[in-house]
Design a protein around this motif. Structure first.
Motif, mmCIF file in Angstrom:
data_model
loop_
_atom_site.group_PDB
_atom_site.id
_atom_site.type_symbol
_atom_site.label_atom_id
_atom_site.label_comp_id
_atom_site.label_asym_id
_atom_site.label_seq_id
_atom_site.Cartn_x
_atom_site.Cartn_y
_atom_site.Cartn_z
ATOM 1 N N ASN A 1 0.835 -1.208 0.000
ATOM 2 C CA ASN A 1 0.000 0.000 0.000
ATOM 3 C C ASN A 1 0.862 1.248 0.000
ATOM 4 O O ASN A 1 0.600 2.211 -0.734
ATOM 5 C CB ASN A 1 -0.895 0.042 1.247
ATOM 6 C CG ASN A 1 -2.144 -0.777 1.044
ATOM 7 O OD1 ASN A 1 -2.469 -1.132 -0.092
ATOM 8 N ND2 ASN A 1 -2.823 -1.098 2.132
ATOM 9 N N GLU A 2 1.876 1.220 0.840
ATOM 10 C CA GLU A 2 2.802 2.361 0.938
ATOM 11 C C GLU A 2 3.490 2.581 -0.409
ATOM 12 O O GLU A 2 3.631 3.708 -0.883
ATOM 13 C CB GLU A 2 3.839 2.060 2.026
ATOM 14 C CG GLU A 2 4.683 3.248 2.430
ATOM 15 C CD GLU A 2 3.960 4.198 3.370
ATOM 16 O OE1 GLU A 2 2.829 3.890 3.799
ATOM 17 O OE2 GLU A 2 4.534 5.280 3.648
ATOM 18 N N ASN B 1 2.350 1.768 -3.358
ATOM 19 C CA ASN B 1 1.388 2.342 -4.318
ATOM 20 C C ASN B 1 1.229 3.834 -4.115
ATOM 21 O O ASN B 1 1.131 4.596 -5.081
ATOM 22 C CB ASN B 1 0.023 1.642 -4.181
ATOM 23 C CG ASN B 1 0.068 0.248 -4.772
ATOM 24 O OD1 ASN B 1 0.916 -0.036 -5.614
ATOM 25 N ND2 ASN B 1 -0.819 -0.618 -4.317
ATOM 26 N N GLN B 2 1.201 4.236 -2.857
ATOM 27 C CA GLN B 2 1.086 5.674 -2.586
ATOM 28 C C GLN B 2 2.312 6.426 -3.070
ATOM 29 O O GLN B 2 2.206 7.528 -3.613
ATOM 30 C CB GLN B 2 0.855 5.919 -1.099
ATOM 31 C CG GLN B 2 -0.597 5.683 -0.703
ATOM 32 C CD GLN B 2 -0.848 5.832 0.782
ATOM 33 O OE1 GLN B 2 -0.076 6.471 1.492
ATOM 34 N NE2 GLN B 2 -1.930 5.237 1.246
ATOM 35 N N GLN C 1 4.164 5.618 -5.572
ATOM 36 C CA GLN C 1 4.138 5.687 -7.035
ATOM 37 C C GLN C 1 3.258 6.821 -7.544
ATOM 38 O O GLN C 1 3.344 7.197 -8.713
ATOM 39 C CB GLN C 1 3.658 4.356 -7.622
ATOM 40 C CG GLN C 1 4.776 3.316 -7.659
ATOM 41 C CD GLN C 1 4.308 1.986 -8.172
ATOM 42 O OE1 GLN C 1 3.284 1.473 -7.729
ATOM 43 N NE2 GLN C 1 5.049 1.407 -9.102
ATOM 44 N N GLN C 2 2.371 7.318 -6.667
ATOM 45 C CA GLN C 2 1.488 8.418 -7.069
ATOM 46 C C GLN C 2 1.933 9.756 -6.500
ATOM 47 O O GLN C 2 1.252 10.766 -6.679
ATOM 48 C CB GLN C 2 0.050 8.111 -6.628
ATOM 49 C CG GLN C 2 -0.614 7.109 -7.568
ATOM 50 C CD GLN C 2 -1.660 6.279 -6.858
ATOM 51 O OE1 GLN C 2 -2.346 6.762 -5.974
ATOM 52 N NE2 GLN C 2 -1.762 5.019 -7.237
ATOM 53 N N ASP C 3 3.055 9.764 -5.827
ATOM 54 C CA ASP C 3 3.557 10.977 -5.180
ATOM 55 C C ASP C 3 4.488 11.709 -6.147
ATOM 56 O O ASP C 3 5.664 11.384 -6.270
ATOM 57 C CB ASP C 3 4.290 10.547 -3.899
ATOM 58 C CG ASP C 3 4.859 11.728 -3.128
ATOM 59 O OD1 ASP C 3 4.945 12.839 -3.700
ATOM 60 O OD2 ASP C 3 5.224 11.523 -1.964
ATOM 61 N N ASN D 1 10.767 7.844 4.997
ATOM 62 C CA ASN D 1 9.483 7.175 5.127
ATOM 63 C C ASN D 1 9.377 6.535 6.518
ATOM 64 O O ASN D 1 10.216 5.689 6.880
ATOM 65 C CB ASN D 1 9.377 6.125 4.013
ATOM 66 C CG ASN D 1 8.035 5.439 3.999
ATOM 67 O OD1 ASN D 1 7.739 4.646 4.899
ATOM 68 N ND2 ASN D 1 7.214 5.762 3.014
#
Lengths: 307, 307
Positions: free
Chosen positions: A65-66, A68-69, A71-73, A101
């Motif tokens: 999940n982290e 994926n986030q 990759q959108q940052d 992180n």
């Protein structure tokens, strides 16, 4: 006084194979180890140890999940810690995740991994480098054969072989999707490479390394001596491997991505000095210098599963 | 009258997955087969059959000697039947070996392989294409996912799915050195690709195919339905596979080369017509037209080992 260069490389015209000058396991009292003597002997002999499913499915889900986030940052994607594929522009690695992180900084000091590293290196630890690796499906690129130590020594100034890597698998690694191949036992030999390190080489080498890669003759020799072994394992497993183990991975045309977290533990006494080449050090996100911080020793509570 | 296009591809903007319109095994009386019913059923279900060590070590040595001589034959290297790697210039394939080479022409009609092909296709045979493939060590390139039939149909005008390939392994194929990966069962589905075939496309596609390759969505669907299987096997083994089986192979960074002989058997009644695209046919060395010759049926003497 300059530190002696025990592992010269890229300062000669011909490659050479040198003997290792350092122990593999630095602790001597195996009865105090967080893993079995058999596991330690295997690490010593082969230069790696695969610990199956150390992290639970729930933990792996949280990591993904982290990811994926991240990759959108867009700010992260635009920053120097993000490395993209030369052709497609797809995200390939994010560096310094122990620093930027919160979640992955916690993982770095997780006792299930860090305690083993601390025992093998017999010292306080710090993170020399950390990263998140993505090998996407369909067009994942290969990582050519290399010893990590050769680069860390020459370009970062890591003096001795007293470091190890932990790769935490976030996806199942199979023989199909480019799992790491290793030459078991090769950590006892150091391939000194021919050629010189160009200026600002890291900008190029993070995408595709050409200098500091072993020559075909040395690779064939090591392959004949040591053979090849696969490190395929399910998600949540941890691969520990010595800083000087020869390893690489084929590309990945399968639809199955291959992602992992990667932490390099170095002994505090083995902190980097000036690089062993005529170049300034690589940037901080690739090799810790100013942000040096002793890894906190967390208690190995009931979540310890690696022993 | 033009032949009906049962397998349209590259004439639409969106890819599609179509059903196969042809049998997989064309013979019906399995009692007359040169291999067991179990082997035939496996071929029918999975679309491939691995026959371990059909050719002896001595035979494989003879083939490798011939290969070495071909690699030193400058006239051959300069001719259009030789294909080289785009970057390194290393030899990658030699085509039409059934035509230009006495030894490999004999191998093409070897009853240990040809008799099985003749039974499966239930017809006289001819060689639609033949080649010697080299995947060198250290920097062997991947072959991306594809169904051979898609290309043979669209670019060569092969009307129906009544052809198969035999790959004769000249080196050990392992999961490390880029052995063929297949999606077992995928031969029952035809991935109709988007896009058009450019002029003289074969000149480019032999080095790297971009048109006529299945899209990620279709590949993910097939992978989910059928999974992946390795075809790793020792030198001398023969892999038979249906013309429409989805297959590909990863690159090879190991020091171990991967070489094979490759013969495409087509049913005489399935001889190529005008290509199913608005292009002239590919040259003769890639797809037999004028040099059409029924494969001689040699007696399966004591050297038959495949049954």
């Amino acid at each position: 006084m300059p530190v002696e260069d025990l592992y010269p490389s890229r300062n000669r015209t011909e490659p050479a194979i040198l003997d290792r000058q350092d122990p593999i396991i630095h602790s001597t009292d195996f009865s105090a180890a967080p893993i079995s003597e058999e596991q330690l002997r295997q690490y010593e002999e082969k230069g790696f140890l695969l610990l199956p499913e150390v992290f639970s499915r729930a933990e792996v889900s949280r990591f993904l999940n982290e990811l994926n986030q991240m990759q959108q940052d867009q700010a992260l994607l635009d920053s120097e810690v993000s490395i993209t594929e030369p052709d497609s522009g797809a995200l390939r690695s994010v560096f310094q995740i122990h620093h930027h992180n919160d979640l992955f900084s916690q993982v770095a000091s997780d006792p299930r991994v860090a305690d083993i590293a601390r025992f093998i290196l017999d010292d306080d630890l710090y993170i020399h480098q950390s990263r998140l690796n993505f090998k996407p499906g369909f067009n994942g690129r290969e990582f050519y054969w290399h010893s990590d130590f050769e680069t860390w020594h020459v370009e970062d100034g890591m003096p001795r072989m007293r470091a190890l890597s932990a790769s935490i698998l976030l996806t199942d690694n199979s023989d199909f999707n480019g799992s790491l191949m290793v030459m078991p036992g090769s950590h006892r030999k150091y391939v000194s490479c021919a050629g010189e390190t160009p200026d600002d080489y890291y900008r190029h080498s993070l995408q595709q390394q050409t200098v500091g890669t072993p020559d075909n003759h040395s690779l064939s020799y090591l392959h004949k001596q040591y053979g090849l072994e696969s490190t395929a394992a399910p998600a949540g497993s941890v691969l520990l491997f010595d800083c000087n183990l020869m390893h690489g991975s084929n590309g990945n045309i399968t639809p199955m991505p291959r992602s992992n977290l990667f932490f390099v533990y170095n002994a505090a006494s083995n902190r980097c000095v000036a690089p062993f080449c005529n170049q300034p050090p690589r940037p901080e996100f690739l090799a810790t210098r100013e942000t040096f911080d002793i890894l906190p020793q967390r208690s190995a509570s009931q979540d310890r599963k690696a022993g």
